[in-house]
Design a protein around this motif. Structure first.
Motif, PDB file in Angstrom:
ATOM      1  N   LEU A  11     -34.818 -14.268 -23.376  1.00  0.00           N
ATOM      2  CA  LEU A  11     -33.880 -13.450 -24.128  1.00  0.00           C
ATOM      3  C   LEU A  11     -34.490 -12.081 -24.410  1.00  0.00           C
ATOM      4  O   LEU A  11     -35.131 -11.862 -25.436  1.00  0.00           O
ATOM      5  CB  LEU A  11     -33.503 -14.145 -25.440  1.00  0.00           C
ATOM      6  N   GLY A  12     -34.326 -11.140 -23.473  1.00  0.00           N
ATOM      7  CA  GLY A  12     -34.754  -9.764 -23.688  1.00  0.00           C
ATOM      8  C   GLY A  12     -36.205  -9.649 -24.095  1.00  0.00           C
ATOM      9  O   GLY A  12     -37.118 -10.109 -23.398  1.00  0.00           O
ATOM     10  N   LYS A  40     -34.198  -6.552 -33.505  1.00  0.00           N
ATOM     11  CA  LYS A  40     -33.527  -7.057 -34.710  1.00  0.00           C
ATOM     12  C   LYS A  40     -32.141  -7.611 -34.382  1.00  0.00           C
ATOM     13  O   LYS A  40     -31.787  -8.711 -34.804  1.00  0.00           O
ATOM     14  CB  LYS A  40     -33.417  -5.940 -35.753  1.00  0.00           C
ATOM     15  N   THR A  41     -31.355  -6.835 -33.627  1.00  0.00           N
ATOM     16  CA  THR A  41     -29.997  -7.294 -33.299  1.00  0.00           C
ATOM     17  C   THR A  41     -30.039  -8.531 -32.405  1.00  0.00           C
ATOM     18  O   THR A  41     -29.225  -9.457 -32.565  1.00  0.00           O
ATOM     19  CB  THR A  41     -29.218  -6.164 -32.603  1.00  0.00           C
ATOM     20  N   THR A  42     -30.985  -8.562 -31.486  1.00  0.00           N
ATOM     21  CA  THR A  42     -31.136  -9.756 -30.634  1.00  0.00           C
ATOM     22  C   THR A  42     -31.416 -10.984 -31.491  1.00  0.00           C
ATOM     23  O   THR A  42     -30.861 -12.072 -31.254  1.00  0.00           O
ATOM     24  CB  THR A  42     -32.280  -9.543 -29.630  1.00  0.00           C
ATOM     25  N   LEU A  43     -32.259 -10.815 -32.519  1.00  0.00           N
ATOM     26  CA  LEU A  43     -32.553 -11.926 -33.423  1.00  0.00           C
ATOM     27  C   LEU A  43     -31.295 -12.363 -34.167  1.00  0.00           C
ATOM     28  O   LEU A  43     -31.045 -13.567 -34.342  1.00  0.00           O
ATOM     29  CB  LEU A  43     -33.639 -11.506 -34.412  1.00  0.00           C
ATOM     30  N   SER A  44     -30.474 -11.400 -34.578  1.00  0.00           N
ATOM     31  CA  SER A  44     -29.239 -11.756 -35.292  1.00  0.00           C
ATOM     32  C   SER A  44     -28.301 -12.553 -34.393  1.00  0.00           C
ATOM     33  O   SER A  44     -27.527 -13.386 -34.866  1.00  0.00           O
ATOM     34  CB  SER A  44     -28.543 -10.492 -35.798  1.00  0.00           C
ATOM     35  N   ILE A  56     -23.563 -18.091 -27.615  1.00  0.00           N
ATOM     36  CA  ILE A  56     -22.578 -17.038 -27.426  1.00  0.00           C
ATOM     37  C   ILE A  56     -22.738 -16.453 -26.024  1.00  0.00           C
ATOM     38  O   ILE A  56     -23.743 -16.691 -25.352  1.00  0.00           O
ATOM     39  CB  ILE A  56     -22.718 -15.943 -28.506  1.00  0.00           C
ATOM     40  N   ALA A  57     -21.742 -15.683 -25.606  1.00  0.00           N
ATOM     41  CA  ALA A  57     -21.698 -15.220 -24.210  1.00  0.00           C
ATOM     42  C   ALA A  57     -22.954 -14.461 -23.803  1.00  0.00           C
ATOM     43  O   ALA A  57     -23.495 -14.661 -22.712  1.00  0.00           O
ATOM     44  CB  ALA A  57     -20.455 -14.351 -24.003  1.00  0.00           C
ATOM     45  N   ASP A  58     -23.448 -13.584 -24.682  1.00  0.00           N
ATOM     46  CA  ASP A  58     -24.588 -12.748 -24.310  1.00  0.00           C
ATOM     47  C   ASP A  58     -25.893 -13.527 -24.215  1.00  0.00           C
ATOM     48  O   ASP A  58     -26.893 -13.005 -23.717  1.00  0.00           O
ATOM     49  CB  ASP A  58     -24.771 -11.613 -25.339  1.00  0.00           C
ATOM     50  N   LEU A  59     -25.904 -14.759 -24.708  1.00  0.00           N
ATOM     51  CA  LEU A  59     -27.162 -15.528 -24.750  1.00  0.00           C
ATOM     52  C   LEU A  59     -27.172 -16.681 -23.763  1.00  0.00           C
ATOM     53  O   LEU A  59     -28.056 -17.545 -23.823  1.00  0.00           O
ATOM     54  CB  LEU A  59     -27.416 -16.060 -26.172  1.00  0.00           C
ATOM     55  N   GLN A  60     -26.192 -16.737 -22.862  1.00  0.00           N
ATOM     56  CA  GLN A  60     -26.176 -17.812 -21.882  1.00  0.00           C
ATOM     57  C   GLN A  60     -27.443 -17.781 -21.044  1.00  0.00           C
ATOM     58  O   GLN A  60     -27.849 -16.730 -20.553  1.00  0.00           O
ATOM     59  CB  GLN A  60     -24.954 -17.693 -20.974  1.00  0.00           C
ATOM     60  N   LYS A 620     -41.663  -8.211 -24.875  1.00  0.00           N
ATOM     61  CA  LYS A 620     -42.299  -8.914 -25.989  1.00  0.00           C
ATOM     62  C   LYS A 620     -42.173  -8.138 -27.284  1.00  0.00           C
ATOM     63  O   LYS A 620     -42.606  -6.993 -27.379  1.00  0.00           O
ATOM     64  CB  LYS A 620     -43.776  -9.178 -25.689  1.00  0.00           C
ATOM     65  N   SER A 621     -41.539  -8.770 -28.260  1.00  0.00           N
ATOM     66  CA  SER A 621     -41.526  -8.295 -29.637  1.00  0.00           C
ATOM     67  C   SER A 621     -42.117  -9.384 -30.505  1.00  0.00           C
ATOM     68  O   SER A 621     -42.006 -10.578 -30.194  1.00  0.00           O
ATOM     69  CB  SER A 621     -40.101  -7.971 -30.096  1.00  0.00           C
TER      70      SER A 621
END
Length: 756
Positions: A11-12, A40-44, A56-60, A620-621
């Motif tokens: 995931l990103g 931050k938004t990716t975590l949300s 959700i669609a963006d996390l398939q 990596k974050s």
């Protein structure tokens, strides 16, 4: 309550993330600070999956796991998650509000006189929550049983494949064989038979046996010539010229007969030397007449015939016979040996008496008795041997089909054994029973959905929702520049419109107005929950102040305090601040907003946590504890200096942990430092201030690279170039060198602030 994030992958910037060692677990209030593009938004969006109870669609295609008070929640069991989650982020804004002036969904709020309907809603939702937890437990049990059953199938298939050397043979083949046994008797075999089948199944073409010839009996058998032999034994030669002295003395007779033949042309005896008596020689010749010679020939012929009945069969060897028949052959050979021994002994007995008859041709002899059972036994044993040879030869003809049939028999034995074992353990039966119960529970939840919709519709007050949103907007924007109007759409349902003063559609909202409308809509939407439901809700708010000016930051902070925090009376007649919802997460890139939010009570460490999220590479974050340099001061200025100083002192600058964020850090620090030294009007630029402080040449060196490599993908290309890292080193040296040389008091204060 969510305790921590065990892992995120695919995931990103969270390509392979795990909770850093030493990072404190989440508490009721959690503030996350990080710059843009840090994740931050990716975590949300991970929390949005919890809200939707699905990816959700963006996390398939990604996966994650979170540790909660109720255990681990991951992609595999998220559909039965017991958590109630609400998320505000850019996705929420995009999915719920149209900023083109068109409608969006009305907020459901309690109206007067709807208490009874609300109690029913609460009762159903409490039950559905319990059912969801039960479904989660059953789903886990089903997964365990199915995993156990699948592993048992794979293990059984592997044993069959290895034992019988069948490749391929998988769990799918096992299931197919199991289906073929349905409705039939047990395919189990005895240990001995199974061993035989396995041995036969594993035979190679090289072990194919050869065809054997059957045993042939030599005609005639002794009983067939018995009558003829008996005649010879009883017969005597003509007695007209016989000499009694010789007749009664066979040994002497034989001696005289030999002598007569030796002295046919002699006048004297070769033994004593005396002259031979010709008269006596004539008497001897008459004694050994032609009749006697013919009689003896008959005896000799009988002896040869008896010898011809002696049996010496060409018997099969044990090693030549097909293995399953070897034991039977050995038994038959043993019986045959006894029978042939008895028969051949009878033949010998006949031969011996004929020899006696040859020596005493004038004596009549009785033939020995032949025991007929002995003859029959001999014949039967030969037949038994031939039957075994016939079975062996039949196997030679059917070698391939027999091998295939043996393999099938052994294979189905093992399949039957697997079915019996599984039937005893009951894995599949229990899994089916659990699945049936899970379906019943899921159906019971589905039945309540239309009931809940009807009850909620009865307590929906769109007009009250509109007024509450407008109230929030006036609070956050300080005016009625943007308001909400409710109306019925073509289907008769309530919808909201965004309007300006005067009633015109609000089509060109500023970023600050968009954020305010969306956040007001989100906050009022939470009022759809009862107090008890809100207490059980986890809320994640991602950057609710994007593009709002400083004045509005305070108003949004006040709205958050009013919505999510309250005073709770204590036994000692005092009050303390507490969180209204079960748990709250607020993420932001704005340090001023971060500072305002962290000051909201409660702030005690047992209830509040501060976190810092930073991007250290393209994939990596890291989310970790808030650095002391950020938590000790109400400004990010000290943290920026600490990061820059760390790079300055680093021996391996290309591997510096915060290299990805450093261009932004240097730029931001330069902006703040120059502004603190030369507080220009709003339209003043950092370039102008830097030129006055550092000089034209130094300012260009410091700012040239920062303008290019301080945002987005430019940073990623920057970290891939050692030459650019070398330029950054010079930039940092120039910047820190100027402060240290020309502003020592400021320099020393910064050094003291970042000391551990």
């Amino acid at each position: 309550m969510i305790k921590n994030i065990l892992k995120i992958s695919g995931l990103g910037v969270y390509e392979n993330y795990s909770w850093p060692p030493g990072t404190e677990d989440f508490e009721k209030k959690n503030i996350i600070y990080g710059w843009n593009y840090s994740g931050k938004t990716t975590l949300s969006r991970v929390f949005s999956c919890l809200e939707e109870r699905s990816l959700i669609a963006d996390l398939q295609g990604c996966s994650f796991a979170l540790q909660t008070d109720a255990g681990e929640i991951n992609v595999g069991n998220i559909s039965s998650s017991p958590l109630r989650v609400r998320v505000f982020n850019s996705d929420f804004v995009r999915e719920n509000i149209s900023f083109s002036g068109q409608g969006f969904k009305p907020i459901l709020l309690l109206g007067k006189g709807s208490e009874d309907a609300q109690r029913k809603v609460e009762k159903i939702e409490v039950r559905n929550k319990d059912v969801a937890q039960a479904i989660q437990r059953i789903a886990g049990r089903i997964n365990d049983l199915e995993r156990s059953f699948e592993e048992a199938k794979r293990e059984a298939a592997r044993n069959i494949r290895q034992t019988l050397r069948i490749d391929p043979y998988t769990a799918t083949h096992l299931v197919r064989d199991a289906a073929s046994l349905q409705g039939k008797g047990s395919a189990l075999r005895s240990e001995e038979e199974l061993a035989r089948l396995i041995e036969q199944a594993l035979e190679t073409d090289a072990s194919k046996p050869i065809r054997l010839e059957e045993i042939q009996m030599k005609p005639p058998l002794l009983p067939h010539i018995r009558a003829e032999v008996e005649v010879v034994l009883r017969s005597q030669p003509s007695l007209s010229n016989t000499l009694d002295a010789l007749k009664n003395n066979p040994a002497l007779e034989q001696w005289i007969e030999d002598g007569v033949h030796l002295h046919q042309s002699h006048d004297h005896c070769e033994f004593c030397g005396n002259a031979l008596d010709q008269e006596r020689m004539h008497q001897f010749s008459m004694h050994f007449s032609k009749d006697l010679e013919m009689h003896r020939d008959e005896i000799r012929k009988a002896i040869e015939k008896v010898k011809g009945t002696y049996h010496q069969g060409d018997l099969p060897r044990i090693a030549e016979i097909y293995a399953p028949y070897r034991e039977e052959l050995q038994e038959a050979l043993n019986s045959y040996s006894v029978a042939i021994g008895g028969y051949n002994q009878a033949v010998k007995d006949y031969g011996l008496i004929l020899q006696e008859k040859l020596k005493n041709p004038y004596q009549a002899f009785e033939a020995p008795v032949i025991p007929m059972p002995l003859i029959l036994s001999f014949q039967n044993e030969i037949n038994s041997l031939n039957r075994i040879i016939q079975k062996h030869n039949q196997h030679v003809l059917e070698f391939e089909s027999s091998r295939t049939k043996a393999a099938e028999g052994a294979r189905l034995h093992f399949v039957q054994q697997f079915l019996d074992d599984q039937n005893f353990l009951g894995h599949e039966r229990r899994a089916k029973r659990c699945a049936s119960r899970k379906q019943r529970l899921e159906r019971s939840v589905e039945v309540t959905r239309p009931i809940l919709s009807e009850l909620k519709a009865s307590i929906s007050q769109a007009e009250e929702g509109r007024s509450r949103i407008n109230e929030k907007l006036r609070s956050m924007l300080g005016s009625e520049a943007v308001q909400i109007k409710s109306q019925k759409n073509t289907s008769g349902s309530d919808e909201f419109l965004l309007i300006r003063k005067g009633g015109k559609p609000a089509r060109n909202l500023s970023d600050g107005e968009r954020t305010a409308v969306a956040f007001a809509y989100f906050v009022v939407g939470l009022e759809d929950l009862t107090e008890d439901q809100f207490k059980d809700t986890i809320v994640f708010i991602d950057d609710p102040i994007s593009s709002l000016d400083a004045n509005h930051l305070f108003q949004v902070t006040a709205s958050i305090r009013e919505t999510f925090f309250h005073r709770v009376p204590q036994p000692n007649k005092t009050t303390s601040w507490a969180t209204r919802c079960k748990q709250i997460f607020i993420s932001t890139h704005n340090f001023q907003f971060f500072d305002l939010i962290r000051e909201l009570e409660p702030t005690a460490k047992k209830e509040a946590r501060l976190y810092f999220i930073k991007k250290i590479s393209a994939t990596k974050s890291v989310l970790g504890n808030m650095p002391k340099s950020l938590s000790r001061y109400s400004s990010e200025y000290h943290y920026l200096f600490e990061a820059i100083l760390g790079f300055h002192n680093s021996q391996d600058k290309a591997s510096f942990e915060n290299l990805m964020m450093l261009p932004n850090a240097v730029r931001r620090f330069t902006e703040l430092y120059t502004y603190s030294r030369i507080p220009t009007p709003r339209d003043g630029s950092v370039d102008q201030r830097a030129e006055k402080l550092f000089g034209s040449e130094s300012a260009k060196r410091i700012l040239k690279m920062l303008h290019k490599f301080s945002h987005g993908n430019n940073i990623e290309s920057f970290t891939a170039s050692n030459e650019l890292i070398f330029d950054l080193e010079h930039t940092v040296n120039d910047l820190l060198g100027h402060i240290q040389t020309n502003d020592p008091h400021h320099w020393n204060a910064l050094l003291e602030a970042v000391q551990p």
